[in-house]
Design an enzyme around this catalytic site. Structure first.
Site, PDB file in Angstrom:
ATOM      1  N   HIS A  96      45.755   2.324 -21.004  1.00  0.00           N
ATOM      2  CA  HIS A  96      46.567   2.011 -19.812  1.00  0.00           C
ATOM      3  C   HIS A  96      47.985   2.539 -20.009  1.00  0.00           C
ATOM      4  O   HIS A  96      48.501   2.581 -21.130  1.00  0.00           O
ATOM      5  CB  HIS A  96      46.604   0.498 -19.558  1.00  0.00           C
ATOM      6  CG  HIS A  96      47.207   0.145 -18.233  1.00  0.00           C
ATOM      7  ND1 HIS A  96      46.598   0.425 -17.030  1.00  0.00           N
ATOM      8  CD2 HIS A  96      48.389  -0.455 -17.922  1.00  0.00           C
ATOM      9  CE1 HIS A  96      47.363   0.004 -16.030  1.00  0.00           C
ATOM     10  NE2 HIS A  96      48.465  -0.534 -16.554  1.00  0.00           N
ATOM     11  N   HIS A 133      53.251   0.037 -12.204  1.00  0.00           N
ATOM     12  CA  HIS A 133      51.975   0.610 -12.673  1.00  0.00           C
ATOM     13  C   HIS A 133      50.870   0.287 -11.672  1.00  0.00           C
ATOM     14  O   HIS A 133      51.034  -0.547 -10.773  1.00  0.00           O
ATOM     15  CB  HIS A 133      51.625   0.082 -14.070  1.00  0.00           C
ATOM     16  CG  HIS A 133      51.270  -1.378 -14.111  1.00  0.00           C
ATOM     17  ND1 HIS A 133      50.235  -1.873 -14.861  1.00  0.00           N
ATOM     18  CD2 HIS A 133      51.812  -2.471 -13.476  1.00  0.00           C
ATOM     19  CE1 HIS A 133      50.156  -3.184 -14.718  1.00  0.00           C
ATOM     20  NE2 HIS A 133      51.104  -3.572 -13.874  1.00  0.00           N
ATOM     21  N   CYS A 173      45.923   4.323 -13.102  1.00  0.00           N
ATOM     22  CA  CYS A 173      47.172   4.195 -13.866  1.00  0.00           C
ATOM     23  C   CYS A 173      47.796   5.543 -14.228  1.00  0.00           C
ATOM     24  O   CYS A 173      48.981   5.785 -13.972  1.00  0.00           O
ATOM     25  CB  CYS A 173      46.955   3.328 -15.102  1.00  0.00           C
ATOM     26  SG  CYS A 173      45.896   4.052 -16.382  1.00  0.00           S
TER      27      CYS A 173
END
Length: 332
Positions: free
Chosen positions: A295, A307, A247
């Site tokens: 995240h 993402h 990420c």
């Protein structure tokens, strides 16, 4: 009053009237300009939706052209292979017929032009009539057999030649079709590129992400295009591109393309950006999730982000509402 004085006064009055009329015309023109009567009609620039509608229409023309081009190209490939295969079959037949013709020519030359050979002359003198007849019959049969062989080879060769000529003619036609379709495709492609170039600079259009309007920052536009260009790439823990990402590796890679260098760590990226409220968030901002900032994604607006989700799921566009949002940060 003397005549010349009368003429001067008349001329002066005439000049004064012209000056008054000129001033009136100037005032009328100025009023017209002020009212917008003499200005060229203003045409509003087409909106993003209108431009995209025009692009869609061009694509309606382009897709059938592309598919027809693909069909002709596939047929052309098959027919060129068939022509090459026929050529391989024709070549030995051509050699075989040439050799057989040479043998027949040798027989004709030996027995009908130059006369009998010494062996045949000896046979004429010493052999019994029945032996001579038998030998001459053999020679005739031999010549006849050679002729039949030549005729058979030539017939097969003519068949292949005929098939190849038809194929070659078809190949010429299909090559022209392919070139015409390629030219048409190029023309429509050019028109689509012009339409895409007419999009406002603040609009980001990519293949994998939705069209995004109002992207003010050039860096954000570059980051969005870069990240969206990686949709479908696999998630790999610790990867920073170009062919796999985690990420924070994706957001680092996207902003690196824009000349902004972020640390490959969600916590550091949180501190490297300017805090933005959710109401003020705009495309290109980073959106963080969970209380531990575990995240991060690149915000696209309208509650969408691009993402790298997790192992087993590639880079993708998804909603930001599926996870608890920790906040937004603006790099740069």
């Amino acid at each position: 009053m003397p005549p010349h004085r009368h003429d001067l006064n008349a001329s002066a009055r005439s000049g004064g009237l012209r000056r008054v009329a000129h001033r009136v015309l100037i005032l009328v023109a100025a009023a017209a300009v002020g009212a917008g009567l003499l200005t060229a009609p203003a045409h509003a620039a087409p909106s993003v939706d209108e431009i995209e509608a025009q692009i869609d229409k061009k694509w309606e023309q382009l897709e059938p052209t592309i598919e027809q081009y693909n069909k002709v190209r596939a047929q052309l490939k098959v027919n060129r292979q068939k022509s090459a295969d026929l050529q391989k079959k024709i070549e030995p037949l051509a050699l075989q017929s040439e050799l057989a013709l040479n043998r027949v020519g040798d027989l004709a030359s030996r027995y009908y032009i130059s006369g009998p050979s010494h062996d045949i002359g000896a046979l004429l003198v010493s052999a019994k009539p029945d032996t001579l007849t038998e030998q001459l019959t053999i020679l005739d049969r031999l010549a006849s057999q050679e002729r039949k062989e030549v005729e058979g080879v030539l017939a097969v060769r003519a068949k292949y030649d005929g098939e190849k000529q038809k194929l070659d003619a078809l190949i010429v036609t299909q090559t022209k079709q392919q070139n015409d379709l390629a030219a048409k495709k190029k023309q429509i492609d050019g028109e689509i590129k012009k339409l895409e170039a007419s999009m406002p600079k603040t609009t980001v259009v990519t293949a994998a992400c939705p069209t995004i309007n109002g992207v003010v920052s050039a860096a954000a536009r570059t980051a969005i295009k870069t990240a969206c260009g990686k949709v479908g790439k696999p998630y790999v823990w610790g990867a920073t591109g170009p062919n796999s990402f985690d990420c924070s590796g994706l957001t680092q890679y996207a902003y690196k393309a824009a000349g902004i260098y972020l640390t490959h760590h969600t916590g550091d990226q949180w501190n490297e950006g300017k805090a933005i409220s959710r109401g003020d968030a705009r495309p290109g901002d980073l959106v963080f999730f969970f209380s531990g900032l575990s995240h991060v994604g690149l915000y696209l607006g309208n509650n969408q982000m691009v993402h790298a989700p997790r192992a087993g799921k590639p880079v993708q566009v998804s909603s930001i509402t599926t996870m608890p949002i920790a906040g937004f940060r603006r790099p740069g």
